[in-house]
Design a protein around this motif. Structure first.
Motif, PDB file in Angstrom:
ATOM      1  N   TYR A 157       6.800 -25.212  -7.122  1.00 34.18           N
ATOM      2  CA  TYR A 157       6.371 -25.872  -8.357  1.00 34.18           C
ATOM      3  C   TYR A 157       7.295 -27.057  -8.622  1.00 34.18           C
ATOM      4  O   TYR A 157       8.475 -27.040  -8.221  1.00 34.18           O
ATOM      5  CB  TYR A 157       6.405 -24.884  -9.526  1.00 34.18           C
ATOM      6  N   TYR A 193       2.868 -18.838  -1.731  1.00 33.34           N
ATOM      7  CA  TYR A 193       4.291 -19.148  -1.865  1.00 33.34           C
ATOM      8  C   TYR A 193       5.089 -17.894  -2.213  1.00 33.34           C
ATOM      9  O   TYR A 193       4.544 -16.946  -2.784  1.00 33.34           O
ATOM     10  CB  TYR A 193       4.504 -20.220  -2.942  1.00 33.34           C
ATOM     11  N   ARG A 214       2.957 -14.718  -3.084  1.00 33.57           N
ATOM     12  CA  ARG A 214       1.773 -14.779  -3.939  1.00 33.57           C
ATOM     13  C   ARG A 214       0.695 -15.546  -3.183  1.00 33.57           C
ATOM     14  O   ARG A 214       0.978 -16.556  -2.540  1.00 33.57           O
ATOM     15  CB  ARG A 214       2.072 -15.544  -5.235  1.00 33.57           C
ATOM     16  N   HIS A 217      -3.083 -20.282  -5.421  1.00 30.58           N
ATOM     17  CA  HIS A 217      -3.882 -20.284  -6.652  1.00 30.58           C
ATOM     18  C   HIS A 217      -3.574 -21.518  -7.485  1.00 30.58           C
ATOM     19  O   HIS A 217      -2.547 -22.171  -7.295  1.00 30.58           O
ATOM     20  CB  HIS A 217      -3.583 -19.028  -7.481  1.00 30.58           C
ATOM     21  N   HIS A 219      -3.209 -22.336 -11.635  1.00 33.75           N
ATOM     22  CA  HIS A 219      -3.139 -21.736 -12.974  1.00 33.75           C
ATOM     23  C   HIS A 219      -3.976 -22.549 -13.962  1.00 33.75           C
ATOM     24  O   HIS A 219      -3.964 -23.786 -13.908  1.00 33.75           O
ATOM     25  CB  HIS A 219      -1.699 -21.767 -13.512  1.00 33.75           C
TER      26      HIS A 219
HETATM   27 FE   LIG Z   1       1.707 -19.564  -9.613  1.00 34.57          FE
END
Ligand SMILES: [Fe+2]
Length: 304
Positions: A157, A193, A214, A217, A219
């Motif tokens: 991120y 990730y 994870r 995706h 968000h």
């Molecule tokens: Fe996420």
């Protein structure tokens, strides 16, 4: 001087909260005491284990910053975040399913025009996202703010990168739905990730031989007046971690097929020189109330 047996001690601590003015706070505290005491009795917790737990929680707090939330991560990997989500959304009644907020909702979601590329400075396979926000009868909801955020094609991120302080957000923006409830934007294809493993939560995942991954995706946080705030993800079909998400956040309805396209124009009529992906998803809102979570940046500002 009272002297308590194991069970008398639990009763005494529960009684000590008897005069708590707020009945809900009293209930929550007394139930917490019951569960914690039961855990200690059931496990015959040693001093060393208790000290380890105190140190672990201390380090978890120390790892938090205005843009990093290690406690949310701890709640996520222990399944507590999804359990809180489950007990609060038992009957969706046709509304889009919910999932965890995650630790990377840091705020700084600037309103961007439809069609904007929120990852223009990043390498990666290009993706066009087209979406619509409606009520349960598919009536479009106009003027609704939608926050989006996702990882880059290396799994990070923006807020995890040192460039965040100087260059600001990437792959993170707010769109406002048009008269038909629609919003659309350009970005890159996110990838699966690992959750951060450089803190106490990641240490626990590694030491307990769990994997830290994870599935890929995007968000979404949709906050329409008169409707329950919707906190969710859209997952990419085919991801190898869909069945073993480290935070237990996947729901079937939230998995979308991402089409691979080679058309020379994207759905908004603008040309593109390279192959691209198309994500299409509709969000159905449930009537009601509630407040969307405050971004951590806002909390930090208030606390300062
Ligand atoms: Fe996420």
């Amino acid at each position: 001087m009272p002297q308590f047996t194991e069970t008398e001690l639990t009763a005494a601590v529960i009684r000590s909260f008897e005069d708590t003015p707020d009945p809900r706070a009293k209930f929550l505290l007394q139930e917490l005491v019951k569960s914690l005491h039961e855990y200690v009795r059931k496990t015959d917790l040693t001093f060393e284990e208790w000290e380890y737990a105190i140190d672990f929680l201390t380090r978890t707090g120390q790892k938090c910053t205005p843009i990093r939330q290690e406690f949310i991560l701890l709640s996520d990997v222990m399944g507590v975040s999804m359990l809180v989500d489950a007990v609060n959304h038992r009957d969706r009644g046709g509304a889009t399913e919910t999932t965890v907020l995650g630790p990377f909702y840091v705020g700084e979601h600037k309103v961007m025009p439809h069609g904007a590329d929120i990852s223009a400075t990043l390498p990666g396979e290009r993706m066009f996202v087209q979406s619509r926000v409606t009520d349960l009868k598919h009536k479009p909801l106009a003027g609704v703010p939608v926050d989006v955020w996702h990882a880059d094609d290396e799994g990070y991120y923006d807020s995890q990168k040192t460039s965040y302080a100087t260059q600001g957000p990437t792959s993170r923006a707010r769109f406002v739905t048009d008269a038909d409830g629609r919003f659309f934007f350009r970005t890159i294809l996110p990838c699966s990730y690992p959750i951060p493993t450089d803190g106490p939560v990641g240490e626990m995942i590694v030491q307990t031989r769990r994997h830290a991954m994870r599935p890929a995706h995007v968000h979404f946080l949709v906050d329409a007046p008169g409707y329950q705030p919707l906190i969710t993800h859209v997952f990419m079909a085919g991801d190898k971690y869909l069945d073993s998400d480290v935070v237990f956040g996947v729901k079937d309805e939230l998995v979308a097929s991402i089409q691979k396209r080679s058309d020379a124009v994207m759905p908004d009529g603008k040309p593109t020189a390279e192959p691209w992906h198309l994500m299409t998803y509709e969000f159905r809102m449930k009537p009601g109330e509630g407040s969307a979570p405050k971004p951590m940046m806002a909390n930090a500002t208030e606390a300062a």
